[in-house]
Design a protein around this motif. Structure first.
Motif: not given
Length: 353
Positions: A25, A28, A339
């Motif tokens: 995550t 990205q 993240d």
């Protein structure tokens, strides 16, 4: 971008061979639709058991974004700068394709512990052709598989000035140079508790040497986090990336994201103290709670008060040659996972991809 990321791998992106869900995550958010990075990123790991290209391939598969070997820094990467040893016969200790790793770094005459062990029964005082070359340097890449064999033969080499098989001569001090990579006492894999790292092997070697000789084992150089040498080299790689992408704005801040107070946080803070003479203005430590560091059930909050309290009352797990300073193990930020670390940095930098 005026900032870059230094990401640890074990405990931040993976546990053993299992990916940490937040990693994919996070990454990205760091690339555009073509898979190009929006900011300079270097992976700084204390692992040393493979070539950079293999680690880059593993990371590409794990994160779902293309990673080049120029973005990967192993604990042994700074050995490329030790050119004065590259032509000499060196004993290398560790795991993985040791000869390939050593040759990729520039060493022309590496000998492994296994090779030395095989040759040792053949040592012949008359037939010089059957002797191994004189060993003039020991390079410790990482923890070996057979600790007792490696400890015995490294001690043999150090106490015979590079002529294993000769009688011990303790008056040869200081001993031949020792270069060591990765000082992690412990690291995390799939097991619930941390596992022994190369730093534990080094503790054994240092204590055996001192028990036998009464003197301290000395290192020509220590590399891997938290050494200044490692962060200096990582900053060089960050700047090379920015130059390659024709990003004109200077890189002012490096964010070191890791899970280990004694390596990731200590190293980032140590480098921050050194940055008066470096091009980067700041190095900020971001501690995640998915690896060695655990908040003990408390909600991880931004700021390091509870972390500092626990550290000042704990045992120092850093290497013998690095002094303990509570200020050096105080993270600038504490977040749940990688993240959240990326989100935090984007917010601090007011960076909107």
């Amino acid at each position: 971008p005026s900032f870059g990321f230094l990401f640890d791998i074990d405990g931040v992106l993976v546990r053993g061979k299992t990916p940490i869900p937040a990693a994919r995550t996070a990454f990205q958010k760091l690339v555009n639709s073509q898979g190009q990075f929006l900011v300079p990123v270097v992976f700084v790991t204390n692992a040393g058991n493979c070539l950079r290209q293999k680690k880059a391939d593993q990371l590409s598969h794990l994160l779902g974004v293309p990673i080049s070997q120029d973005q990967v820094m192993m604990s042994h990467s700074p050995l490329r700068m030790f050119k004065r040893y590259h032509e000499k016969c060196v004993l290398v200790s560790g795991q993985g394709p040791l000869l390939d790793i050593a040759q990729d770094l520039g060493f022309c005459q590496p000998i492994t512990i296994d090779t030395l062990r095989e040759k040792r029964p053949l040592l012949d005082a008359v037939d010089h052709d059957r002797r191994p070359n004189v060993l003039v340097t020991v390079v410790l890449f990482g923890e070996p598989v057979r600790w007792e064999t490696s400890l015995q033969l490294i001690i043999d080499v150090l106490l015979t000035s590079g002529y294993p098989g000769n009688p011990y001569q303790q008056e040869n001090y200081p001993h031949i140079p020792v270069l060591a990579c990765n000082m992690d006492l412990m690291w995390v894999a799939e097991a619930q508790s941390p596992r022994f790292g190369h730093g534990t092997f080094m503790v054994c070697l240092e204590n055996i040497y001192k028990k036998i000789t009464g003197r301290d084992l000395k290192y020509e150089a220590l590399m891997g986090k938290p050494s200044r040498l490692t962060y200096q080299y990582a900053e060089h790689l960050i700047r090379a990336q920015a130059l390659q992408r024709s990003w004109d704005q200077p890189i002012h801040t490096l964010y070191a994201v890791g899970d280990n107070l004694m390596t990731d946080v200590y190293g980032a803070n140590l480098w921050e103290n050194e940055l008066a003479g470096a091009a980067a203005a700041r190095c900020r430590s971001v501690l995640v709670c998915t690896g060695v560091y655990s908040p003990h059930g408390e909600a991880a909050a931004d700021g390091g008060d509870s972390v500092t309290h626990s550290v000042t009352h704990s045992v120092f797990h850093g290497h013998r040659d690095f002094g303990f300073d509570p200020g050096l193990v105080e993270p600038d930020h504490v977040v749940p996972d990688v993240d959240a670390a990326v989100d935090l940095v984007f917010q601090l930098e007011n960076f909107a991809p």
